[in-house]
Write a protein that holds these residues in place. Structure first.
Motif, PDB file in Angstrom:
ATOM      1  N   ARG A 322      -6.244  16.220   6.277  1.00 41.97           N
ATOM      2  CA  ARG A 322      -5.114  16.652   5.793  1.00 41.97           C
ATOM      3  C   ARG A 322      -4.358  15.096   5.287  1.00 41.97           C
ATOM      4  NH1 ARG A 322      -1.015  19.896   9.340  1.00 41.97           N
ATOM      5  NH2 ARG A 322       0.278  19.631   7.719  1.00 41.97           N
ATOM      6  N   SER A 323      -3.539  15.307   4.101  1.00 38.27           N
ATOM      7  CA  SER A 323      -2.906  14.065   3.600  1.00 38.27           C
ATOM      8  C   SER A 323      -1.662  13.948   3.883  1.00 38.27           C
ATOM      9  CB  SER A 323      -3.045  14.149   1.987  1.00 38.27           C
ATOM     10  OG  SER A 323      -2.351  15.139   1.357  1.00 38.27           O
ATOM     11  N   TYR A 324      -0.905  12.729   3.813  1.00 39.93           N
ATOM     12  CA  TYR A 324       0.531  12.426   4.068  1.00 39.93           C
ATOM     13  C   TYR A 324       0.909  11.710   2.719  1.00 39.93           C
ATOM     14  CZ  TYR A 324      -1.600   8.025   5.322  1.00 39.93           C
ATOM     15  OH  TYR A 324      -2.264   7.093   5.315  1.00 39.93           O
ATOM     16  N   GLN A 325       2.323  11.418   2.746  1.00 34.84           N
ATOM     17  CA  GLN A 325       3.012  10.638   1.903  1.00 34.84           C
ATOM     18  C   GLN A 325       3.172   9.330   2.127  1.00 34.84           C
ATOM     19  OE1 GLN A 325       3.131  11.886  -1.457  1.00 34.84           O
ATOM     20  NE2 GLN A 325       2.150  13.846  -0.417  1.00 34.84           N
ATOM     21  N   VAL A 326       2.457   8.359   1.616  1.00 33.16           N
ATOM     22  CA  VAL A 326       2.627   7.019   2.241  1.00 33.16           C
ATOM     23  C   VAL A 326       3.752   6.194   1.669  1.00 33.16           C
ATOM     24  CG1 VAL A 326       1.310   5.905   0.204  1.00 33.16           C
ATOM     25  CG2 VAL A 326       1.175   4.819   2.639  1.00 33.16           C
ATOM     26  N   ARG A 327       4.459   6.769   0.318  1.00 34.23           N
ATOM     27  CA  ARG A 327       5.637   6.183   0.003  1.00 34.23           C
ATOM     28  C   ARG A 327       6.706   6.574   1.021  1.00 34.23           C
ATOM     29  NH1 ARG A 327       2.317   7.573  -4.291  1.00 34.23           N
ATOM     30  NH2 ARG A 327       1.878   5.920  -5.737  1.00 34.23           N
ATOM     31  N   GLU A 328       6.783   7.641   1.413  1.00 30.61           N
ATOM     32  CA  GLU A 328       7.816   8.048   2.317  1.00 30.61           C
ATOM     33  C   GLU A 328       7.795   6.968   3.557  1.00 30.61           C
ATOM     34  OE1 GLU A 328       9.238  11.754   5.008  1.00 30.61           O
ATOM     35  OE2 GLU A 328       7.519  12.157   3.861  1.00 30.61           O
ATOM     36  N   ILE A 329       6.301   6.357   4.218  1.00 33.33           N
ATOM     37  CA  ILE A 329       6.403   5.723   5.181  1.00 33.33           C
ATOM     38  C   ILE A 329       7.108   4.299   4.663  1.00 33.33           C
ATOM     39  CG2 ILE A 329       4.901   4.288   6.586  1.00 33.33           C
ATOM     40  CD1 ILE A 329       2.893   6.917   6.383  1.00 33.33           C
ATOM     41  N   LEU A 330       6.865   3.885   3.680  1.00 30.56           N
ATOM     42  CA  LEU A 330       7.391   2.555   2.939  1.00 30.56           C
ATOM     43  C   LEU A 330       8.835   2.535   3.083  1.00 30.56           C
ATOM     44  CD1 LEU A 330       4.946   2.265   0.076  1.00 30.56           C
ATOM     45  CD2 LEU A 330       4.566   1.165   2.556  1.00 30.56           C
ATOM     46  N   GLU A 331       9.286   3.866   2.561  1.00 32.31           N
ATOM     47  CA  GLU A 331      10.634   3.784   2.460  1.00 32.31           C
ATOM     48  C   GLU A 331      11.602   4.053   3.747  1.00 32.31           C
ATOM     49  OE1 GLU A 331      11.116   7.459  -0.059  1.00 32.31           O
ATOM     50  OE2 GLU A 331      10.596   6.486  -1.835  1.00 32.31           O
ATOM     51  N   LEU A 332      10.744   4.666   4.828  1.00 31.80           N
ATOM     52  CA  LEU A 332      11.327   4.627   6.147  1.00 31.80           C
ATOM     53  C   LEU A 332      11.114   3.155   6.732  1.00 31.80           C
ATOM     54  CD1 LEU A 332       9.982   8.036   7.179  1.00 31.80           C
ATOM     55  CD2 LEU A 332      12.441   7.587   6.639  1.00 31.80           C
ATOM     56  N   VAL A 333      10.292   2.543   6.627  1.00 29.77           N
ATOM     57  CA  VAL A 333      10.237   1.068   7.231  1.00 29.77           C
ATOM     58  C   VAL A 333      10.909   0.158   6.711  1.00 29.77           C
ATOM     59  CG1 VAL A 333       8.432  -0.520   7.840  1.00 29.77           C
ATOM     60  CG2 VAL A 333       7.972   1.991   8.414  1.00 29.77           C
ATOM     61  N   LEU A 334      10.693  -0.041   5.271  1.00 28.00           N
ATOM     62  CA  LEU A 334      11.454  -1.057   4.601  1.00 28.00           C
ATOM     63  C   LEU A 334      12.928  -0.929   4.664  1.00 28.00           C
ATOM     64  CD1 LEU A 334       9.017  -1.128   1.402  1.00 28.00           C
ATOM     65  CD2 LEU A 334       9.003  -2.919   3.242  1.00 28.00           C
ATOM     66  N   ASP A 335      13.620  -1.899   4.140  1.00 31.48           N
ATOM     67  CA  ASP A 335      15.063  -1.771   4.203  1.00 31.48           C
ATOM     68  C   ASP A 335      15.323  -0.714   3.182  1.00 31.48           C
ATOM     69  OD1 ASP A 335      15.036  -4.129   5.665  1.00 31.48           O
ATOM     70  OD2 ASP A 335      16.129  -5.649   4.013  1.00 31.48           O
ATOM     71  N   GLN A 336      16.475  -0.048   3.270  1.00 29.38           N
ATOM     72  CA  GLN A 336      16.864   1.172   2.497  1.00 29.38           C
ATOM     73  C   GLN A 336      17.085   0.958   1.383  1.00 29.38           C
ATOM     74  OE1 GLN A 336      19.997   3.156   4.753  1.00 29.38           O
ATOM     75  NE2 GLN A 336      18.929   3.716   6.421  1.00 29.38           N
ATOM     76  N   GLY A 337      16.483   1.459   0.478  1.00 28.83           N
ATOM     77  CA  GLY A 337      16.782   1.332  -1.075  1.00 28.83           C
ATOM     78  C   GLY A 337      15.625   0.195  -1.797  1.00 28.83           C
ATOM     79  N   SER A 338      14.826  -0.363  -0.825  1.00 30.17           N
ATOM     80  CA  SER A 338      14.427  -1.895  -1.278  1.00 30.17           C
ATOM     81  C   SER A 338      13.145  -1.533  -1.897  1.00 30.17           C
ATOM     82  CB  SER A 338      14.560  -2.936  -0.109  1.00 30.17           C
ATOM     83  OG  SER A 338      13.292  -2.746   0.622  1.00 30.17           O
TER      84      SER A 338
END
Length: 562
Positions: A322-338
Motif C-alpha cells: 500500500r502507498s502513502y503520501q510522502v508530501r503529507e509527511i513533509l508538511e507534518l515534519v517541517l516548519d508549518q507552511g515552509s
C-alpha cells in the motif's frame, strides 16, 4: 476598442502608479530655478525626455496594444508587481535606438526593449533583467545588447541574485540584422558570465510570454524557472521557423506550452498568472543566500521545535504494497507552511524542494511511492542530481526521506540509459559535502537505495519501524536466489515460495539491523521533527561556518550544471 487597460482612465491610473513607483524623484513639485539657469539644461532636458518616453507606454503602438490584448502585463508593470515598493533603480534608462539628421538632430527614437536595474525583493538586494516584448518582440534589432551583458556582469560583481523576466527572444537573433551589416557568425556575448554566475549567485527566471531561442536558453540556464500557463511558452524556434524546417503546423502552446515543459523538466514550476510567478520567485529566493560566500538566511521561528504529530505514527501502512503520501509527511515534519516544492510535475516520483526546521533552510529529497513503486527512472535521476547540486552550491543541508526500491529495470529502462543517469546521481551524492541526514521511511534496496543512505562519513540516519532494506527487494530476490529450487518444485512452486518468504520475514524486522548498529536508531515517527531540528542546529552552528570558509578560499566544490 474599449479595453480599460489600454484606454482612458485605466491607463492614466497605471501611468501614475508607474511614475510614483519607478521615478518618485523625477517630478519636482515646484520649478527648480537652478536647473532652469544651468548651462547643461538642454542635455538634461534631452535625458529627461528620453527617460519619460521610455517609462510611459505608447497606447497607440501596435506592440503595446498586442501585449495588453493578450492579457499580459507591460514590462514595467511586471517590475512593480515583483519588487518592494519604490526600490527599483533603473540602469540605462535612456538607452535606445535613434536616427539623426546631418546636423545631429534626433529624428526618431525607440527605447531599448530590455530594462535592467537593482531593486529589493523581500528587503533583499537583487538585479532585475526584463524583456519588453512590445518592442520588436525582444529581438536583437530592437535591443541595446550592452545592457543585457552589463546586467549579467553586475549581478555577478555585486554577488546578489539575478532575476530574469523573459518575454520573447531576450535579445536573440533576427534576420533583419543582416540588412545593416551583412551576415555574421552568431556570437554568445556574455555567456561566460552567465554560466559562471550559476556557481556563485542565485539565478531565477520567469517565462512570461513566448520564450524563444536565446530567451529559452536564458530561462533554463538558471537555478529555478517558473512559467505562467496563461501567457507562457518556450521553444528553440517558433512556429514559422518550425513550419519551414519540419513542415509541422503548430501553435505556440502545441509546440512548447507550459503543460509540456513543466512535465519534462525544461521549466521547474507551473502557475496560472504572472503574479503567481513573482510570488514563486520570492519564495524560492527566501531559502538561498545572496551568494555562495554566505549562509542561507534563517526564517522566522514560528513553530514548536519538539512538536510531535500523532498522525505520523500510522501514516505508513503496515502492508508494504500500500502507498502513502510522502508530501503529507513533509508538511507534518517541517516548519508549518515552509514546504516549497520544485518540479512537482516531472521526475516520475522524485520529490525535491526546500523547507525549514526551526527557521533553518534545508533541501529535501523524497519519493512519491504512489507513482512508480519507489523505483528511480532516468528522469528521476536527473531531477535528484540537479537538486543535490543546487543544495551543494549554496550550502543547504539535505534531509533525505528515504524510500527507494532501486533503479527502474526492464527494456524501457535500458533504452533510456537509466543506469548511466543513475550513476551520475550516485556521483553527485558522493561528491557532495553539505551536511546530509537520512530518515528511512520504508524501502532501501540495491545500488540506488545504498547511495541515498550511505554517502557520508559517518552516515547520520535513523529509521521508522516501517523500514525495509537489503540488496534486493525480498519478493523478487527470492525468485533470483532460489530459481533452481522453484523451477524444480513444479506444482508446489507457490508453496515453496511462501515457505522461503516466511523464513526471511522472521529476520526482516529493522530491529535486527539496529542490534548490529547498522542503523543507529529506530525512532517513533512522531519524534522525527525534534531530532531533525536538533541536527540542523548543530550543522548551522558547527559545520557550515567552517565549510563556508573553505568556499571563500577555494570557491564552490561543485560547479552548477542545470
Amino acid at each position: 476598442m474599449k479595453d480599460p487597460e489600454i484606454m482612458g482612465d485605466g491607463v492614466n491610473r497605471r501611468l501614475d502608479l508607474i511614475k510614483d513607483h519607478l521615478s518618485p524623484k523625477d517630478a519636482p513639485s515646484s520649478i527648480d530655478e537652478a536647473y532652469e539657469k544651468s548651462e547643461w539644461k538642454d542635455t538634461l532636458d534631452t535625458v529627461k525626455g528620453r527617460r519619460n518616453k521610455n517609462r510611459q507606454p505608447d497606447n497607440n503602438n501596435h506592440g503595446y496594444v498586442r501585449q495588453k490584448t493578450q492579457g499580459k502585463l507591460w514590462v514595467r508593470e511586471r517590475i512593480i508587481a515583483l519588487v518592494d515598493k519604490q526600490t527599483f533603480r533603473e540602469i540605462g534608462s535612456t538607452a535606445g535606438n535613434a536616427k539623426y539628421d546631418e546636423k545631429g538632430k534626433a529624428l526618431d527614437y525607440t527605447p531599448a526593449n530590455f530594462i535592467s536595474g537593482t531593486a529589493k525583493v523581500n528587503q533583499r538586494d537583487v538585479v532585475i533583467a526584463a524583456d519588453d516584448f512590445s518592442i520588436r518582440a525582444g529581438h536583437a534589432d530592437g535591443a541595446v545588447w550592452g545592457k543585457s551583458l552589463y546586467t549579467e556582469q553586475l549581478a555577478r560583481k555585486l554577488k546578489i541574485p539575478l532575476i530574469r523576466l523573459i518575454d520573447g527572444s531576450s535579445g536573440g537573433g533576427s534576420v533583419t540584422l543582416a540588412l545593416k551589416n551583412g551576415t555574421y557568425l552568431p556570437p554568445l556575448i556574455g555567456m561566460h558570465d552567465s554560466i559562471a554566475s550559476l556557481s556563485e549567485i542565485p539565478v531565477v527566471a520567469a517565462a512570461l510570454g513566448p520564450t524563444v531561442g536565446l530567451g529559452a536558453a536564458r530561462a533554463t540556464l538558471t537555478h529555478f524557472s517558473v512559467m505562467a500557463s496563461k501567457v507562457g511558452s518556450l521553444f528553440a524556434a517558433g512556429p514559422p521557423v518550425v513550419a519551414n524546417a519540419t513542415y509541422e503546423t503548430v501553435t505556440k502552446q502545441e509546440l512548447g506550452g507550459a503543460l509540456l515543459h513543466t512535465s519534462n523538466g525544461t521549466i521547474d514550476n507551473l502557475v496560472e498568472t504572472e503574479e503567481e510567478c513573482f510570488e514563486q520567485i520570492r519564495q524560492f529566493l527566501s531559502y538561498l543566500p545572496n551568494n555562495t560566500t554566505k549562509l542561507p538566511p534563517r526564517g522566522t521561528q514560528n513553530d514548536i521545535v519538539d512538536r510531535c504529530d500523532d498522525r505520523l505514527l500510522d501514516i505508513i501502512p503496515k502492508r508494504r504494497q500500500r502507498s502513502y503520501q510522502v508530501r503529507e509527511i513533509l508538511e507534518l515534519v517541517l516548519d508549518q507552511g515552509s514546504w516549497f516544492e520544485i518540479g512537482e510535475r516531472w521526475g516520475e516520483g522524485a520529490v525535491c524542494g526546500f523547507g525549514r526546521l526551526n527557521g533553518y533552510a534545508v533541501g529535501i529529497l523524497a519519493f512519491d511511492c504512489s507513482k512508480t513503486g519507489s523505483v528511480i527512472s532516468t528522469a528521476g535521476s536527473q531531477k535528484f542530481r540537479r537538486h543535490i547540486d543546487l543544495c551543494e552550491v549554496f550550502g543547504l543541508p539535505i534531509v533525505n526521506f528515504a524510500d527507494y526500491a532501486g533503479f527502474t529495470i526492464g527494456t524501457k529502462a535500458e533504452k533510456e540509459a537509466t543506469i548511466r543517469y543513475g550513476s551520475t546521481l550516485i556521483a553527485a551524492l558522493y561528491q557532495g559535502d553539505v551536511p546530509y541526514f537520512s530518515v528511512v521511511l520504508r524501502k532501501v534496496f540495491g545500488v540506488a537505495g545504498a547511495a541515498f543512505v550511505d554517502n557520508r562519513i559517518p552516515n547520520m540516519r535513523v529509521a521508522w519501524p516501517s523500514g525495509d532494506w537489503g540488496s534486493l527487494p525480498l519478493e523478487g530476490g527470492i525468485y533470483a536466489a532460489y530459481k533452481r529450487e522453484l523451477d524444480a518444485a513444479g506444482e508446489n512452486r507457490n508453496k515453496l515460495y511462501e515457505s522461503i518468504l516466511a523464513q526471511f520475514e522472521a529476520v526482516r524486522s529493522p530491529v535486527r539491523t539496529a542490534e548490529n548498529f547498522d542503523i543507529p536508531e529506530i525512532i517513533d515517527p512522531r519524534h522525527t521533527r525534534p531530532i531533525l531540528c536538533d541536527w540542523v542546529r548543530l550543522m548551522y552552528e558547527n559545520i557550515l561556518p567552517g565549510r563556508l570558509e573553505k568556499v571563500k578560499v577555494n570557491g564552490p566544490k561543485i560547479l552548477y550544471r542545470p
